[in-house]
Enzyme design. Structure first.
Site, mmCIF file in Angstrom:
data_model
loop_
_atom_site.group_PDB
_atom_site.id
_atom_site.type_symbol
_atom_site.label_atom_id
_atom_site.label_comp_id
_atom_site.label_asym_id
_atom_site.label_seq_id
_atom_site.Cartn_x
_atom_site.Cartn_y
_atom_site.Cartn_z
ATOM 1 N N GLU A 162 40.900 -18.973 -2.802
ATOM 2 C CA GLU A 162 42.172 -19.706 -2.657
ATOM 3 C C GLU A 162 42.083 -21.226 -2.764
ATOM 4 O O GLU A 162 42.573 -21.936 -1.884
ATOM 5 C CB GLU A 162 42.813 -19.327 -1.310
ATOM 6 C CG GLU A 162 43.035 -17.834 -1.150
ATOM 7 C CD GLU A 162 43.516 -17.428 0.247
ATOM 8 O OE1 GLU A 162 43.818 -18.312 1.062
ATOM 9 O OE2 GLU A 162 43.575 -16.212 0.507
ATOM 10 N N GLU A 268 43.059 -7.208 -2.333
ATOM 11 C CA GLU A 268 43.678 -7.206 -0.989
ATOM 12 C C GLU A 268 45.065 -6.586 -1.053
ATOM 13 O O GLU A 268 46.043 -7.148 -0.544
ATOM 14 C CB GLU A 268 43.756 -8.642 -0.446
ATOM 15 C CG GLU A 268 42.414 -9.362 -0.456
ATOM 16 C CD GLU A 268 42.448 -10.734 0.224
ATOM 17 O OE1 GLU A 268 43.436 -11.047 0.916
ATOM 18 O OE2 GLU A 268 41.467 -11.476 0.055
HETATM 19 O O1 G3I Z 1 38.762 -12.618 16.741
HETATM 20 C C1 G3I Z 1 39.782 -13.324 17.452
HETATM 21 C C2 G3I Z 1 39.850 -12.829 18.852
HETATM 22 O O2 G3I Z 1 38.654 -13.155 19.494
HETATM 23 C C3 G3I Z 1 41.057 -13.483 19.542
HETATM 24 O O3 G3I Z 1 41.209 -12.952 20.807
HETATM 25 C C4 G3I Z 1 42.350 -13.216 18.754
HETATM 26 C C5 G3I Z 1 43.567 -13.902 19.373
HETATM 27 O O4 G3I Z 1 44.568 -14.129 18.398
HETATM 28 O O5 G3I Z 1 42.157 -13.727 17.472
HETATM 29 C C6 G3I Z 1 41.109 -13.088 16.766
HETATM 30 O O6 G3I Z 1 40.991 -13.640 15.505
HETATM 31 C C7 G3I Z 1 41.997 -13.299 14.577
HETATM 32 C C8 G3I Z 1 41.327 -12.563 13.416
HETATM 33 O O7 G3I Z 1 42.260 -12.343 12.397
HETATM 34 C C9 G3I Z 1 40.723 -11.232 13.842
HETATM 35 O O8 G3I Z 1 41.713 -10.370 14.300
HETATM 36 C C10 G3I Z 1 42.653 -14.571 14.103
HETATM 37 O O9 G3I Z 1 43.399 -15.131 15.147
HETATM 38 C C11 G3I Z 1 43.568 -14.279 12.918
HETATM 39 O O10 G3I Z 1 44.022 -15.512 12.375
HETATM 40 C C12 G3I Z 1 42.795 -13.530 11.855
HETATM 41 O O11 G3I Z 1 43.683 -13.244 10.809
HETATM 42 C C13 G3I Z 1 43.063 -12.904 9.560
HETATM 43 C C14 G3I Z 1 43.513 -13.891 8.501
HETATM 44 O O12 G3I Z 1 42.937 -13.502 7.256
HETATM 45 C C15 G3I Z 1 43.060 -15.301 8.813
HETATM 46 O O13 G3I Z 1 43.612 -16.186 7.915
HETATM 47 C C16 G3I Z 1 43.518 -11.505 9.187
HETATM 48 O O14 G3I Z 1 43.017 -10.555 10.131
HETATM 49 C C17 G3I Z 1 43.003 -11.165 7.788
HETATM 50 O O15 G3I Z 1 43.561 -9.952 7.361
HETATM 51 C C18 G3I Z 1 43.425 -12.253 6.823
HETATM 52 O O16 G3I Z 1 42.882 -11.941 5.558
HETATM 53 C C19 G3I Z 1 43.160 -12.872 4.504
HETATM 54 C C20 G3I Z 1 41.992 -12.814 3.527
HETATM 55 O O17 G3I Z 1 40.788 -13.042 4.201
HETATM 56 C C21 G3I Z 1 42.162 -13.816 2.395
HETATM 57 N N1 G3I Z 1 43.438 -13.628 1.731
HETATM 58 C C22 G3I Z 1 44.611 -13.598 2.592
HETATM 59 C C23 G3I Z 1 44.439 -12.564 3.701
HETATM 60 C C24 G3I Z 1 45.669 -12.478 4.527
HETATM 61 O O18 G3I Z 1 45.928 -13.696 5.168
#
Ligand code: G3I
Length: 363
Positions: A162, A268
């Site tokens: 990205e 994705e």
């Molecule tokens: O691991 C922490 C946990 O310790 C904490 O308690 C919790 C509280 O909110 O957060 C957890 O982390 C989260 C993580 O996912 C794991 O669940 C983050 O806040 C959250 O921001 C994160 O979101 C991920 C996101 O990327 C981040 O930008 C999504 O799961 C994931 O599906 C998403 O994937 C991305 C691809 O990598 C790239 N392309 C876009 C796609 C969708 O945004």
């Protein structure tokens, strides 16, 4: 008379047996998974969390439907490399081990991204921005350590994620571009190739069916290839919705990117049932107050979209080498974390195939 009745009954049973034998056996049919229906086309993957394989039903679903996995978060820089001298391997290791034990391909995601980066990465001990030289050294060390650990186990990497802007500018403004200009992109590919020369290296982005962004990504990839940068594929993320993309724009993207000689993977895939978002971005103010119900209208529109995109995918078996769903079922999806439930995948909240599933495998 009795003899006639007996004969008639016998004939009836015979017809019943013949009819039953001719009917498709739903149990046998379901013994086939997406990966089997698509075995002549491309691999079918799913993004998973480390806990997914520990749940019996989810594990069974992964193993019966998919032949490729991607760690949804576990390999990103923040989670895997939280401090300069500390790596956290447990989650990524467990996903890779699950793939290896079950002979499922593993895609690595992702080596360089502006999001989910660790706090230490861009600053020195005094909290000041590091120089370009230091940042590239850190990138090299990170990529070398992670790629070497999974050499021979992870067959493909999303190396850079990205970097093209959604607005009218070309390059996304991030800490990476602020400190190194555009150079970190080619460097990341070089470092990954050095660490594992056999790995297939991808540039990965979303909104790749929107003409202006598609052109910018094409331009960047063309420049990288002209410079001899080791890049082998383009990952089109496919965070789509029931309204987008159109068949025409989807085909244009496949044709344009494959004209560069790059392999294509849809990395994705999910189809949001809400229309107020595009790619990874939420469009503010739209679609935010919808009830958490999978309405018949959503079901129908989503089914049509899934049917159409897989028809297109099947037209390009040489160009497309993989299609990966972003999460396993509607029970959990990253799209739920936006204040409302979404239903973007082919399996419902009970892990059962949705109507859209049957459209995808009917060909
Ligand atoms: O691991 C922490 C946990 O310790 C904490 O308690 C919790 C509280 O909110 O957060 C957890 O982390 C989260 C993580 O996912 C794991 O669940 C983050 O806040 C959250 O921001 C994160 O979101 C991920 C996101 O990327 C981040 O930008 C999504 O799961 C994931 O599906 C998403 O994937 C991305 C691809 O990598 C790239 N392309 C876009 C796609 C969708 O945004």
């Amino acid at each position: 008379m009795k003899r006639h009745t007996a004969k008639f009954m016998l004939a009836l049973s015979f017809i019943a047996v013949v009819l039953l034998a001719a009917r498709p056996d739903p149990i046998k049919e379901k013994a086939k998974g997406l990966k089997d229906y698509y075995s002549k086309f491309f691999s079918i993957g799913v993004a998973i969390r480390p806990t997914d394989p520990s749940n019996h039903d989810q594990r069974t679903l992964i193993l019966s439907e998919f032949n490729s996995i991607t760690p949804e978060n576990a390999m990103k820089m923040g989670p895997i490399h939280p401090q300069e001298n500390t790596y956290f391997w447990r989650d990524a290791d467990s996903i890779v081990a699950f793939g290896v034990q079950n002979k499922i391909k593993v895609r690595g995601h992702t080596l360089c991204w502006h999001a989910q980066t660790p706090d230490w990465l861009f600053v020195d001990s005094a909290g000041k921005d590091v120089s370009k030289k230091v940042l590239l050294q850190r990138l090299k060390s990170h990529i070398n350590t992670v790629v070497s650990r999974y050499k021979g186990k992870v067959y493909a990497w999303d190396v850079v994620n990205e970097v093209i802007a959604d607005d009218s500018t070309y390059f996304r403004k991030t800490k990476w571009s602020e400190i190194t200009g555009e150079d970190f992109v080619e460097k990341a590919f070089e470092y990954a190739h050095e660490a594992d020369p056999k790995a297939i290296l991808f540039y990965n982005d979303y909104n790749t069916e929107i003409p202006a962004k598609r052109e910018k990504i094409y331009r960047m990839l063309k420049n990288l290839l002209a410079k001899g940068v080791p890049i082998h594929g383009v990952g089109l993320q496919a965070h789509w919705s029931i309204n987008t993309p159109s068949r025409e724009e989807l085909e244009k993207s496949i044709q344009l990117f494959s004209s560069l000689g790059l392999q294509i993977q849809f990395t994705e895939l999910d189809i949001s049932v809400y229309t107020g978002r595009q790619g990874g971005q939420m469009i503010q103010g739209q679609g935010q107050m919808q009830a958490a119900v999978f309405t018949p209208e959503m079901e129908q529109k989503q089914l049509e979209k899934y049917k159409m995109i897989f028809e297109v995918f099947r037209k390009y078996p040489k160009e497309i080498t993989g299609v990966t769903f972003w999460n396993l079922s509607d029970k959990y999806s990253w799209l739920d974390g936006r204040g409302r439930k979404n239903f973007p995948l082919l399996f419902d909240t009970n892990l059962k195939p949705k109507k859209a599933y049957w459209e995808v495998v009917k060909f």
